[in-house]
Design an enzyme around this catalytic site. Structure first.
Site, short mmCIF file in Angstrom:
data_model
loop_
_atom_site.label_atom_id
_atom_site.label_comp_id
_atom_site.label_asym_id
_atom_site.label_seq_id
_atom_site.Cartn_x
_atom_site.Cartn_y
_atom_site.Cartn_z
N GLU A 175 -16.92 12.42 -22.04
CA GLU A 175 -16.73 11.47 -20.92
C GLU A 175 -17.87 11.54 -19.90
O GLU A 175 -17.82 12.31 -18.94
CB GLU A 175 -15.39 11.73 -20.21
N LYS A 217 -15.69 8.39 -24.00
CA LYS A 217 -14.92 7.82 -22.88
C LYS A 217 -15.88 7.45 -21.76
O LYS A 217 -16.22 8.26 -20.90
CB LYS A 217 -13.89 8.85 -22.39
P1 13P Z 1 -9.10 6.89 -14.45
O1 13P Z 1 -8.69 5.92 -15.51
O2 13P Z 1 -8.15 6.91 -13.26
O3 13P Z 1 -10.54 6.75 -14.07
O4 13P Z 1 -8.94 8.33 -15.05
C1 13P Z 1 -9.37 8.59 -16.33
C2 13P Z 1 -9.85 9.96 -16.42
O5 13P Z 1 -9.38 10.71 -17.24
C3 13P Z 1 -10.94 10.38 -15.51
O6 13P Z 1 -11.46 11.60 -15.95
#
Ligand code: 13P
Length: 340
Positions: A175, A217
């Site tokens: 991510e 992500k």
């Molecule tokens: P959000 O969808 O609220 O951005 O959170 C996703 C997430 O896991 C952030 O690390």
């Protein structure tokens, strides 16, 4: 196909996506403050219990990301959360980074920590039932940001994490989040996101990570939240797809977006638009925190008598995002929501 590959594919199965319920203690406190609820171990447990016991959510939700405290907690009837999720066919996952900390000699930029001792922690989490993991790096956009230094140090750490996950038998969700705070344009967001993704895939490859066992992500490419003129749904979809097609290898089975502070309906509409422009080499799905939970949190307000209304709100958002997986979402469907 390896176990990891089939888990990665199951997480992006048709019509399904991931619930991110891995808010750290600090973040969940902020969310609870917004509804006037004290954050205690029990209120956090009760709230997660409400989400995980929502009847039928498993039609739309393939996996849930848990926080260290939550993976060790149980439902009101004593069933450990990972077991409860598993019994519904929902795959339990775990956030394993220890947060974004100031990057030395780079004012305003961050590096995500948590690599020391990670091999042993991954083993523990697997024992507790986790089948996938998440590590988030963050980048800000400004004239001189993100710096090459920030882009490459975070890419290196993300790859070290991903390699350890593959070794431990957990699917790594990678991510890299380019933050959308600020006044930047859509083009600046596209450029920063492209640079970040390029570095991430160089490091993942160099560190021997098998892309087929991973999920990405990313943020969507958006205008800054305070920009004077903000791009519409179609522009966001086109800009995001352009960056992803340039930088994400086709071997990656799925891209599961974060919502990153978008309104819940915007997050759904953007995902839907991208899926109407398919087919793509990867599944395009969601791994939303706020955009799946916001209406449920508000409906709950910490009161046991509101649990059902909160579950209806969560179910509805999960269903809307499921529709967006196949490009079948339309704003009119929002009316289906049963009022809280
Ligand atoms: P959000 O969808 O609220 O951005 O959170 C996703 C997430 O896991 C952030 O690390």
């Amino acid at each position: 196909m390896t176990d990891l590959e089939s888990t990665a594919r199951a997480l992006v199965a048709e019509g399904k996506g991931i619930l991110a319920a891995d808010e750290s203690s600090g973040t969940i406190k902020k969310r609870f403050d917004s509804i006037g609820v004290e954050s205690t171990e029990e209120t956090r447990r009760a709230y997660r219990d409400l989400l995980f016991t929502t009847d039928g959510a498993e039609e739309f939700i393939s996996g849930v990301i848990l926080f260290d405290e939550t993976i060790r907690q149980s439902s009101a009837d004593g069933e450990p959360f990972p077991k409860l999720l598993d019994s519904k066919g929902i795959i339990p996952g775990i956030k394993v980074d220890l947060g974004a900390k100031p990057l030395a000699l780079a004012p305003g930029e961050t590096i995500t920590e948590g690599l020391d001792g990670l091999r042993a922690r991954l083993e523990d989490y697997r024992e507790l039932g986790a089948r996938f993991a998440k590590w988030r790096a963050t980048y800000s956009i400004a004239d001189d940001k993100p710096s090459e230094y920030c882009v490459w140090t975070n890419a290196h750490a993300l790859a070290r994490y991903a390699a350890l996950c593959e070794e431990a038998g957990l699917v790594p969700i990678v991510e890299p989040e380019v933050l959308m705070d600020g006044t930047h344009t859509l083009e600046q967001s596209a450029k920063a996101t492209g640079r970040v993704l390029q570095a991430v895939y160089v490091e993942l490859h160099d560190q021997r990570v098998d892309f087929r066992r991973t999920l990405l992500k990313p943020n969507m490419v958006l205008s800054g939240y305070d920009a004077t003129s903000r791009a519409g749904v179609e522009e966001v979809a086109d800009a995001t797809l352009d960056v992803l097609h340039r930088h994400v290898p086709a071997a990656v089975p799925g891209i599961v977006f974060l919502s990153g502070g978008q309104t819940d309906e915007d997050a759904t509409a953007h995902l839907n638009a991208m899926n109407t422009h398919g087919p793509h080499p990867w599944q395009l799905s969601f791994s939303y925190g706020r955009a799946l939970q916001a209406p449920a949190l508000k409906a709950w307000a910490g009161k046991p008598e509101n649990v059902e209304a909160a579950q209806r709100a969560y179910y509805h958002r999960a269903k809307m995002n499921s529709a967006a997986r196949t490009g079948m979402y339309a704003p009119e469907l929002e009316k289906e929501a049963v009022p809280a």
